[in-house]
Write a protein that holds these residues in place. Structure first.
Motif, PDB file in Angstrom:
ATOM      1  N   LEU A 140       2.993   4.360 -12.598  1.00  0.00           N
ATOM      2  CA  LEU A 140       3.861   4.366 -11.415  1.00  0.00           C
ATOM      3  C   LEU A 140       3.196   3.583 -10.285  1.00  0.00           C
ATOM      4  N   MET A 141       1.916   3.774 -10.126  1.00  0.00           N
ATOM      5  CA  MET A 141       1.204   3.038  -9.073  1.00  0.00           C
ATOM      6  C   MET A 141       1.243   1.533  -9.350  1.00  0.00           C
ATOM      7  N   ALA A 142       1.086   1.164 -10.617  1.00  0.00           N
ATOM      8  CA  ALA A 142       1.180  -0.263 -10.975  1.00  0.00           C
ATOM      9  C   ALA A 142       2.578  -0.782 -10.648  1.00  0.00           C
ATOM     10  N   ALA A 143       3.602  -0.003 -10.990  1.00  0.00           N
ATOM     11  CA  ALA A 143       4.980  -0.417 -10.704  1.00  0.00           C
ATOM     12  C   ALA A 143       5.175  -0.619  -9.198  1.00  0.00           C
ATOM     13  N   ASP A 144       4.609   0.286  -8.391  1.00  0.00           N
ATOM     14  CA  ASP A 144       4.690   0.162  -6.928  1.00  0.00           C
ATOM     15  C   ASP A 144       4.185  -1.195  -6.453  1.00  0.00           C
ATOM     16  N   ILE A 145       3.105  -1.625  -7.087  1.00  0.00           N
ATOM     17  CA  ILE A 145       2.426  -2.840  -6.633  1.00  0.00           C
ATOM     18  C   ILE A 145       3.114  -4.087  -7.175  1.00  0.00           C
ATOM     19  N   THR A 158       0.867   9.520 -16.375  1.00  0.00           N
ATOM     20  CA  THR A 158       1.352   8.153 -16.143  1.00  0.00           C
ATOM     21  C   THR A 158       1.338   7.763 -14.667  1.00  0.00           C
ATOM     22  N   TYR A 159       0.652   8.555 -13.862  1.00  0.00           N
ATOM     23  CA  TYR A 159       0.483   8.235 -12.437  1.00  0.00           C
ATOM     24  C   TYR A 159       0.061   6.770 -12.244  1.00  0.00           C
ATOM     25  N   PRO A 160      -0.929   6.275 -13.024  1.00  0.00           N
ATOM     26  CA  PRO A 160      -1.345   4.881 -12.811  1.00  0.00           C
ATOM     27  C   PRO A 160      -0.255   3.863 -13.155  1.00  0.00           C
ATOM     28  N   ASP A 181     -11.985   4.897  -4.288  1.00  0.00           N
ATOM     29  CA  ASP A 181     -11.453   5.896  -5.209  1.00  0.00           C
ATOM     30  C   ASP A 181     -10.235   5.381  -5.995  1.00  0.00           C
ATOM     31  N   GLN A 182      -9.656   4.271  -5.533  1.00  0.00           N
ATOM     32  CA  GLN A 182      -8.470   3.737  -6.211  1.00  0.00           C
ATOM     33  C   GLN A 182      -8.785   2.507  -7.061  1.00  0.00           C
ATOM     34  N   GLU A 183     -10.058   2.148  -7.130  1.00  0.00           N
ATOM     35  CA  GLU A 183     -10.448   0.926  -7.847  1.00  0.00           C
ATOM     36  C   GLU A 183     -10.032   0.980  -9.324  1.00  0.00           C
ATOM     37  N   SER A 201       0.808  -1.208   0.000  1.00  0.00           N
ATOM     38  CA  SER A 201       0.000   0.000   0.000  1.00  0.00           C
ATOM     39  C   SER A 201       0.840   1.256   0.000  1.00  0.00           C
ATOM     40  N   GLY A 202       0.444   2.186  -0.832  1.00  0.00           N
ATOM     41  CA  GLY A 202       1.128   3.469  -0.925  1.00  0.00           C
ATOM     42  C   GLY A 202       0.405   4.487  -0.076  1.00  0.00           C
ATOM     43  N   ILE A 203       1.191   5.265   0.649  1.00  0.00           N
ATOM     44  CA  ILE A 203       0.626   6.254   1.545  1.00  0.00           C
ATOM     45  C   ILE A 203       0.914   7.629   0.959  1.00  0.00           C
ATOM     46  N   ARG A 204      -0.110   8.434   0.804  1.00  0.00           N
ATOM     47  CA  ARG A 204       0.118   9.802   0.311  1.00  0.00           C
ATOM     48  C   ARG A 204       0.980  10.564   1.294  1.00  0.00           C
ATOM     49  N   SER A 205       1.892  11.339   0.778  1.00  0.00           N
ATOM     50  CA  SER A 205       2.810  12.021   1.695  1.00  0.00           C
ATOM     51  C   SER A 205       2.362  13.448   1.971  1.00  0.00           C
ATOM     52  N   PHE A 229       4.566  -1.259   3.077  1.00  0.00           N
ATOM     53  CA  PHE A 229       3.912   0.049   3.144  1.00  0.00           C
ATOM     54  C   PHE A 229       4.957   1.092   2.779  1.00  0.00           C
ATOM     55  N   PHE A 230       4.606   1.950   1.841  1.00  0.00           N
ATOM     56  CA  PHE A 230       5.618   2.946   1.470  1.00  0.00           C
ATOM     57  C   PHE A 230       4.999   4.327   1.359  1.00  0.00           C
ATOM     58  N   ILE A 231       5.838   5.326   1.508  1.00  0.00           N
ATOM     59  CA  ILE A 231       5.381   6.702   1.387  1.00  0.00           C
ATOM     60  C   ILE A 231       5.626   7.161  -0.040  1.00  0.00           C
ATOM     61  N   TYR A 238       7.318  10.147  -4.801  1.00  0.00           N
ATOM     62  CA  TYR A 238       7.360  10.448  -6.245  1.00  0.00           C
ATOM     63  C   TYR A 238       5.976  10.900  -6.713  1.00  0.00           C
ATOM     64  N   HIS A 239       4.960  10.170  -6.281  1.00  0.00           N
ATOM     65  CA  HIS A 239       3.595  10.525  -6.690  1.00  0.00           C
ATOM     66  C   HIS A 239       3.255  11.961  -6.297  1.00  0.00           C
ATOM     67  N   SER A 240       3.749  12.382  -5.149  1.00  0.00           N
ATOM     68  CA  SER A 240       3.374  13.716  -4.676  1.00  0.00           C
ATOM     69  C   SER A 240       3.912  14.803  -5.611  1.00  0.00           C
TER      70      SER A 240
HETATM   71  N1  TRP Z   1      -2.847   6.468  -5.429  1.00  0.00           N
HETATM   72  C1  TRP Z   1      -2.872   6.145  -4.029  1.00  0.00           C
HETATM   73  C2  TRP Z   1      -3.704   7.230  -3.298  1.00  0.00           C
HETATM   74  O1  TRP Z   1      -3.897   8.301  -3.820  1.00  0.00           O
HETATM   75  C3  TRP Z   1      -1.496   6.128  -3.431  1.00  0.00           C
HETATM   76  C4  TRP Z   1      -0.661   5.038  -4.008  1.00  0.00           C
HETATM   77  C5  TRP Z   1       0.432   5.188  -4.793  1.00  0.00           C
HETATM   78  C6  TRP Z   1      -0.860   3.640  -3.830  1.00  0.00           C
HETATM   79  N2  TRP Z   1       0.939   3.977  -5.134  1.00  0.00           N
HETATM   80  C7  TRP Z   1       0.190   3.012  -4.558  1.00  0.00           C
HETATM   81  C8  TRP Z   1      -1.793   2.869  -3.134  1.00  0.00           C
HETATM   82  C9  TRP Z   1       0.292   1.611  -4.600  1.00  0.00           C
HETATM   83  C10 TRP Z   1      -1.685   1.488  -3.182  1.00  0.00           C
HETATM   84  C11 TRP Z   1      -0.639   0.863  -3.903  1.00  0.00           C
HETATM   85  O2  TRP Z   1      -4.143   7.002  -2.194  1.00  0.00           O
END
Ligand code: TRP
Length: 331
Positions: free
Chosen positions: A129-134, A125-127, A147-149, A6-10, A37-39, A42-44
């Motif tokens: 990066l999010m896919a790469a995170d996962i 390309t936010y999605p 909201d993240q579905e 899970s990504g945590i918004r910073s 769990f990561f912060i 980059y997304h921010s």
């Molecule tokens: N997009 C998620 C949010 O806005 C944060 C997020 C980034 C995330 N990468 C992720 C969540 C990977 C789960 C897995 O809350």
């Protein structure tokens, strides 16, 4: 053991709504899953490219999650920008993410509407990066809200496309996941919806709020003239106080005020006093831990280093395998 990411918004401090929604879930998960769990720093940058805030925001979020009970020995807690394998996988996945599908993302469209002057490629390309995170940890479970579905759906699209393209069964399908069945929703103090800072100063109680601030916010909560009929339904601006009470107070306390309400004998001032006391009681140990960890630079450095090590071990394995699948070879 299944892997959770899970990504945590910073951006933004944790409030009671975050605690009972997400954090409590994380706390339960860390005992049963292999959790990352990561912060998401980059997304921010897609929306908040502000160097002066970046580090302190990340630090604050880290401190609060640790204070709330994330165990850095049990889970892997790390900073996204500490793991260079993530941007490498992001680059590779960008090669099979299509403009059309990225433009159709609702969160992209929302952000374009909100900030028409900052439609950068990172936002598009936010999605990816999010896919790469996962998929960097080949996770199957992602504890996120509704909201993240759509982002998760895109993650599955990219994973499946990769598997098809290279004729492998490498990336599993990541699914949204919540521990237990029902997420506790904490309404805001103004009774106009969920707790959140966008709703105004006094709507949310933060984990780091002092007893004085908690008191001020709770006592200011708007109420009505009181029930006039026995057992009458509660309007939103009253129900919210009961919902918060349900999360932080004992069952006896909740039953007591419900009974008074049903008999039309409730005094909201008394209820708010009790609520102030119970929120304060609940948050005091967390606030003290926040203050403690906040000062402990050595501890924070240790946590971040350990997290980075564990995350890079898992991420490095994936990147080596992905590079091999794609066809990169060593000379
Ligand atoms: N997009 C998620 C949010 O806005 C944060 C997020 C980034 C995330 N990468 C992720 C969540 C990977 C789960 C897995 O809350």
């Amino acid at each position: 053991m299944e892997t959770v990411v899970s990504g945590i918004r910073s951006t933004g401090n944790l409030h009671l709504g975050n605690y009972f929604g997400a954090v409590q879930n994380f706390l339960k998960m860390q005992h049963e899953y292999n959790c990352y769990f990561f912060i998401a720093d980059y997304h921010s940058l897609t929306t908040h490219p502000t160097p002066s805030d970046l580090h302190n925001n990340v630090r604050r979020v880290l401190v609060e999650y640790l204070a709330a009970g994330i165990d850095p020995e049990k889970s892997t807690i790390y900073i996204q920008s500490d793991v260079p394998e993530i941007p490498e996988l992001y680059l590779l996945m960008n090669m099979n993410a299509y403009l059309g599908e990225l433009e159709r993302s609702t969160s992209f469209k929302d952000k374009v509407r909100a900030n028409p002057d900052n439609v950068n490629a990172g936002l598009l390309t936010y999605p990816v990066l999010m896919a790469a995170d996962i998929i960097i940890h080949r996770a199957t479970k992602v504890p996120v809200g509704k909201d993240q579905e759509q982002h998760l759906e895109m993650t599955r699209t990219f994973s499946n496309r990769f598997n098809r393209m290279y004729d492998v069964e490498y990336f599993p399908e990541a699914q949204a996941f919540n521990f237990g069945t029902e997420l506790i929703k904490i309404p805001g103090l103004d009774g106009k919806g969920k707790m959140g800072k966008s709703e105004g100063e006094n709507n949310a109680v933060y984990l780091g709020d002092s007893p004085e601030v908690i008191k001020k916010k709770v006592m200011k909560a708007v109420t009505d003239g009181g029930p006039t009929e026995m057992n009458q339904a509660k309007p939103d601006i009253i129900q919210n106080l009961f919902d918060i009470m349900k999360a932080v107070s004992s069952k006896d306390t909740l039953d007591h005020f419900n009974e008074l309400y049903n008999k039309c004998e409730i005094r909201y001032g008394n209820m708010k006093k009790q609520l102030t006391e119970d929120i304060t009681h609940f948050l005091t140990p967390i606030r003290e831990k926040i203050e403690d960890i906040e000062r402990n630079e050595d501890y924070l450095r240790k946590v971040v280093t350990l997290g980075q090590e564990k995350a890079r071990e898992s991420a490095g394995k994936t990147i080596r395998e992905v590079r091999e699948i794609i066809g990169f070879k060593k000379f």
